[in-house]
Write a protein that holds these residues in place. Structure first.
Motif, PDB file in Angstrom:
ATOM      1  N   ARG A 297      21.246 -83.466  -5.227  1.00 38.03           N
ATOM      2  CA  ARG A 297      22.380 -82.395  -5.687  1.00 38.03           C
ATOM      3  C   ARG A 297      21.759 -81.268  -6.214  1.00 38.03           C
ATOM      4  O   ARG A 297      22.400 -79.952  -6.626  1.00 38.03           O
ATOM      5  N   ARG A 298      20.467 -80.800  -6.251  1.00 39.58           N
ATOM      6  CA  ARG A 298      19.769 -79.640  -6.873  1.00 39.58           C
ATOM      7  C   ARG A 298      19.670 -78.630  -5.772  1.00 39.58           C
ATOM      8  O   ARG A 298      19.239 -77.504  -5.969  1.00 39.58           O
ATOM      9  N   THR A 299      19.892 -79.186  -4.206  1.00 45.50           N
ATOM     10  CA  THR A 299      19.419 -78.274  -3.389  1.00 45.50           C
ATOM     11  C   THR A 299      20.256 -77.266  -2.995  1.00 45.50           C
ATOM     12  O   THR A 299      19.975 -76.266  -2.673  1.00 45.50           O
ATOM     13  N   PRO A 300      21.692 -77.297  -3.124  1.00 44.44           N
ATOM     14  CA  PRO A 300      22.638 -76.462  -2.668  1.00 44.44           C
ATOM     15  C   PRO A 300      22.532 -75.101  -3.449  1.00 44.44           C
ATOM     16  O   PRO A 300      22.632 -74.067  -2.796  1.00 44.44           O
ATOM     17  N   ALA A 301      22.122 -75.019  -4.549  1.00 46.61           N
ATOM     18  CA  ALA A 301      21.897 -73.756  -5.303  1.00 46.61           C
ATOM     19  C   ALA A 301      20.629 -73.136  -4.740  1.00 46.61           C
ATOM     20  O   ALA A 301      20.533 -71.764  -4.720  1.00 46.61           O
ATOM     21  N   LEU A 302      19.545 -73.710  -4.396  1.00 52.69           N
ATOM     22  CA  LEU A 302      18.367 -73.275  -3.978  1.00 52.69           C
ATOM     23  C   LEU A 302      18.654 -72.598  -2.490  1.00 52.69           C
ATOM     24  O   LEU A 302      18.061 -71.572  -2.024  1.00 52.69           O
ATOM     25  N   VAL A 303      19.639 -73.476  -1.584  1.00 53.51           N
ATOM     26  CA  VAL A 303      19.952 -72.943  -0.173  1.00 53.51           C
ATOM     27  C   VAL A 303      20.742 -71.622  -0.439  1.00 53.51           C
ATOM     28  O   VAL A 303      20.434 -70.514   0.224  1.00 53.51           O
ATOM     29  N   ALA A 304      21.595 -71.492  -1.354  1.00 51.71           N
ATOM     30  CA  ALA A 304      22.393 -70.324  -1.626  1.00 51.71           C
ATOM     31  C   ALA A 304      21.405 -69.409  -2.149  1.00 51.71           C
ATOM     32  O   ALA A 304      21.548 -68.363  -1.916  1.00 51.71           O
ATOM     33  N   THR A 305      20.407 -69.605  -2.958  1.00 45.75           N
ATOM     34  CA  THR A 305      19.296 -68.457  -3.213  1.00 45.75           C
ATOM     35  C   THR A 305      18.661 -68.132  -2.170  1.00 45.75           C
ATOM     36  O   THR A 305      18.370 -66.623  -1.858  1.00 45.75           O
ATOM     37  N   ALA A 306      18.108 -68.770  -1.138  1.00 45.13           N
ATOM     38  CA  ALA A 306      17.357 -68.334  -0.044  1.00 45.13           C
ATOM     39  C   ALA A 306      18.625 -67.341   1.074  1.00 45.13           C
ATOM     40  O   ALA A 306      18.258 -66.480   1.412  1.00 45.13           O
TER      41      ALA A 306
END
Length: 442
Positions: A297-306
């Motif tokens: 659940r923590r990954t979508p925000a990091l994908v958005a950052t990339a």
């Protein structure tokens, strides 16, 4: 050197993958790239082989735990905005003591070349761990699908009981998504490219040999050869980030199902090593599934950052490039941890078929309302109204007098038997298993 999360990495399954993403791993990868670049120069005949061997030896020595002070390196990195600048100075000083010219170290490169190549090496090394755990989770889910291809259970839609299905079909939805994510990750890992463009992406300092050196560097590192430098073309990073996001999403689906199915009220599955509670001795928490879900659940925000950092200006980005380093390593850590925890959850997952049968029966046959209505409609135009009235009143369909007026007791019993209304569930399980690369196992 500890990983970034010595306290929480074990909780979220990232212990193994974090070994390839620690500060020490970053330093090792950076030095591996510098050594490979010196070797590439020798390969194309532009540097002395003994000098390049000395660079490789010095880099290997510095890469050893304690070979250099990482804390001091980090402080020295602040001035230039990346660790390559002080690391190159350190490496040149080390080999200079053996008479190796400074020009043999970091020839024609810019800091981004080294950082991007190191990130590709880290990704490949950590990604291999992620892929192994993802494949292990998929294999475990496929095993469950095979064993329980015809085990009836409730299919739930929008949180409500819908129709009968089989646990094998649910498990098939797990492994097909995990397999698809694994295939995509495998492709990304196998096509990670070298980065070598020099100060402004023209390789001017190495003209006319720049292209040959870039290809030799790729071969030394085992990376794909670049078509052109991708200093400000960040599709490679975006593809990697989105793939890791897909991996996390594919993991989160079965982790969510398992968490709900392990609840006291459903009690349809249980992990082989459930976690307890500090306050409630009776708790049997599906901790592996829970922590897999948490990491995912923590990954979508990091994908958005990339993705939001793809707009690198001109020939070198001021900020967006720097934002990628920890974003990608965190994505690898979280996706890897999620995949590992799911593999733990699925391995030896206990399936309570008696609970599945009980849950199929709690509506008194209402889960077969569709089937009963279809059969009843052959006898009366009021079929839907009759079944709806029974459902509204809470009357079991096999005891409703209005239905019994048109259908025999034997017919009703057969109609409300979940095992007789599974559609193509088993066929779909068989098809999904047959579509796996080795016909049912990876």
């Amino acid at each position: 050197m500890p990983t970034r999360g010595a306290l929480f990495d074990p909780v979220f399954g990232a212990t193994r993958v974090s070994e390839h993403l620690s500060d020490q791993a970053w330093v090792t990868a950076l030095l591996d790239v510098e050594a490979a670049l010196s070797c590439a120069m020798a390969t194309v005949g532009l540097a002395d082989g003994e000098h390049c061997a000395a660079v490789a030896t010095a880099a290997a020595e510095l890469s050893q735990p304690g070979g250099l002070d990482i804390v001091a390196l980090g402080r020295a990195s602040a001035t230039g905005g990346n660790p390559v600048i002080p690391l190159v100075k350190m490496l040149r000083e080390r080999v200079g003591q053996e008479g190796v010219p400074a020009s043999v170290v970091h020839p024609g490169a810019t800091s981004q070349d080294i950082m991007d190549c190191a990130l590709m090496l880290l990704t490949r090394r950590a990604g291999t761990v992620v892929l192994a755990d993802l494949t292990r989770a998929a294999d475990s889910a496929a095993h469950l699908a095979r064993i329980h291809r015809s085990t009836p259970m409730v299919a739930r839609t929008l949180g409500q009981q819908a129709l009968p299905t089989t646990f094998g079909l649910l498990a098939s939805s797990w492994f097909t998504a995990l397999d698809a994510a694994a295939i995509r990750l495998e492709i990304v890992l196998s096509t990670l490219p070298v980065q070598f463009g020099g100060a402004a992406g023209t390789l001017a300092a190495l003209y006319p040999d720049g292209l040959r050196i870039a290809d030799a560097l790729a071969d030394e590192l085992g990376l794909a050869r670049q078509v052109t430098p991708w200093h400000t073309d960040r599709v490679t990073i975006a593809e990697l980030a989105t793939t890791l996001g897909i991996v996390a999403g594919a993991v989160s689906k079965p982790a969510t199902d398992i968490t709900v199915m392990a609840s006291t009220e459903l009690s349809e599955v249980a992990e082989s090593a459930p976690g307890g509670s500090s306050a409630m001795p009776h708790k049997q928490n599906p901790v592996a599934a829970i922590t897999a879900r948490a990491a995912a659940r923590r990954t979508p925000a990091l994908v958005a950052t990339a993705l939001s950092n793809m707009d690198h200006e001109f020939a070198r980005a001021a900020g967006p490039w720097h934002a990628e380093w920890e974003t990608v390593t965190d994505l690898l850590r979280l996706a890897g941890g999620a995949a590992h925890q799911l593999s733990v959850s699925l391995t030896g997952l206990q399936v309570h078929t008696e609970s599945m049968a009980r849950n199929l029966d709690i509506t008194g046959g209402l889960i077969l309302a569709e089937r009963v209505t279809k059969a009843l409609s052959a006898h009366t135009d009021r079929a839907r109204d009759i079944v709806t009235a029974a459902a509204t009143s809470g009357t079991r369909l096999d005891r409703d007098p209005a239905i019994a007026e048109h259908l025999s007791e034997t017919e009703i019993a057969e109609l409300v038997d979940p095992a007789h209304y599974l559609g193509h569930a088993t066929d779909l399980v068989d098809r999904a298993l047959a579509e796996r690369p080795t016909g049912g196992s990876r």
